[in-house]
Design an enzyme around this catalytic site. Sequence first.
Site, PDB file in Angstrom:
ATOM      1  CB  SER A   1      -0.896   0.022   1.231  1.00 27.29           C
ATOM      2  OG  SER A   1      -0.117   0.352   2.358  1.00 27.29           O
ATOM      3  CE  LYS A   2       1.335   7.549  -2.759  1.00 24.03           C
ATOM      4  NZ  LYS A   2       0.990   8.079  -4.046  1.00 24.03           N
ATOM      5  NE  ARG A   3      -2.422   4.439   5.879  1.00 24.03           N
ATOM      6  CZ  ARG A   3      -2.300   5.501   6.671  1.00 24.03           C
ATOM      7  NH1 ARG A   3      -1.188   5.707   7.320  1.00 24.03           N
ATOM      8  NH2 ARG A   3      -3.293   6.345   6.827  1.00 24.03           N
ATOM      9  CG  ASN A   4       4.289  -1.581   3.667  1.00 26.52           C
ATOM     10  OD1 ASN A   4       5.400  -1.281   4.070  1.00 26.52           O
ATOM     11  ND2 ASN A   4       3.818  -2.793   3.732  1.00 26.52           N
ATOM     12  N   GLY A   5       5.637   2.041   1.528  1.00 26.06           N
ATOM     13  CA  GLY A   5       6.537   2.196   0.396  1.00 26.06           C
ATOM     14  C   GLY A   5       5.753   2.559  -0.838  1.00 26.06           C
TER      15      GLY A   5
END
Length: 483
Positions: A256-260
């Site tokens: 996800s975006k939060r995750n890289g």
Amino acid sequence: MSKEVRVRFAPSPTGDLHVGNIRTALFDWAYARHTGGKFIFRIEDTDRERVTDQYIQGAIDTMKWLGLDWDEGPEVGGPHGPYLQSQRLDIYAKWAQTFLDQKDAYYCFCTPEELEALREEQKKANQAPGYNGKCRNLTLEQQTEFKNQGRSAVIRMRMPEGETKFVDVIRGEVSFDHKFVPDFVLVRADGSPLYTLAVAVDDVLMKVTHVLRGEDLLSSTPRQIRVYQAMGVQEEDYPVFAHLPFVMGKDNAKLSKRNGEVSVSWYRAQGYLPESICNYLALLGWSPGDDKENISMQELVNLFTVDRVHASPARFDPKKLDALNADKIRALSSEEFLERSWNYIVEQNLIENNQGNKEIIASLLPIIQERIVTLNEIPAMANFLFVEQVEIEEESKEMMSKVETKEILQAALNQIKPLNTWDKENLENVLRGELIENRGLKPRIAFAPIRIAVTGSHISPPLFESMVLLGKDRCISRISKSL
RNA sequence: GGCCCCGUCGUCUAGUGGCCUAGGACUCUGGCUUCUCAAGCCAGCUACGCGGGUUCGAAUCCCGUCGGGGCUACCA
């Protein structure tokens, strides 16, 4: 002769295509190309609340940029189109009606609130959640009564007792007891089709022979097969299923975006080569089998087989992508490196697009090719060639103010001023002769001040080459200014 | 909770019963080389989740267990 392989990639563009989607697309594409079959690109936009035209166009652009060309789909058409599900509504409506007529499906008048309450109840009672079949056997009178109450109906597929068994080429035989596959909705109350209907109908109508898709769809396969049965498809005509393992972010968390960073367009903007992204993604869940990892798209096509895809999920590691991208940049011919770099710079609007600027970049490229990881590093490395004077970086200011530094710069100036031929050999000869041989300085001590005076930074492309590109006047001017 | 899938170095992987004292790549660490940074070269660290079987022999087969993930929507 077995029938032609037909593989589809069918994303639901609810956002930018991310690396997980693309890994699936890549495998679909590679398999089609490997077998000499057809690659079909279909847009699953039955959920018009979430899918936008902008994302659809973005998906098309990303696929093109990566070089994943399709034989049938948006823009190119094909014999089984249209390839946007939102343009096939009449087809789904017809099949839904057929299922109703065959009693494979039925109208369900339960409201979302009632279903929610049912789920709550089941959860409390520790039962498997799922539709309880309340509207399965409604009489015409009951249906009319519901309608008179102002209720609207969805169309639900009847799941018979028993089990669905199928072979997934990656996972082996998989079976689902229908006790855990409740009757599912095919058509919303507003008449629009759901994935469960559209995916199966389209795969049949588009004569898809191989379904390679994300593992998240594994448990929806029994429902898809149920629709095949209702459509009268024989078991030997079902497509071959292969559920690809996930691509995950750090810490085992879903991508996800939060995750890289996950969107392919982001990697494009950062200056990654499309073939690097494909190469790296190909290594997630698949391997060529030998020790060679840096492969071309053509090699991928030659080598790709589904039986070498394995079942366990993979973590996306940007570091390895970097390494691969740097390798691929180094392997580019100088012509190609220039063309790719300049196209990128223009596309991203990093340097004004004119012939003079392009020539400056072209002159610099040979000396930075092996020291960049991504194309977006070029402007910063080229900066010293685009300005009249450079700003000395903060961390070097103290060193540049020392007496010894000034002495070196003065000596260097004396050597280069009289030079008639401004080339690497002459520069190196006079500077080494004076600073290293005559003065006995260590090269790193001797050249650092010149490098900083000329480029503004203690890190730069090779010094003499950089000075040649900069030209005699600007070199003299910058060194003088640092005195 | 239920159903389904998965489990080799930190990460990606090779490995389909003996060639495995587990190989490669990325990362990391040290060294060489070197005008900086890179590149290149050399070396090093680190893995078969756990417990039982089966077998002369298991990373490879079976069972269990633990851990992770997915699904469980009028999303896909």
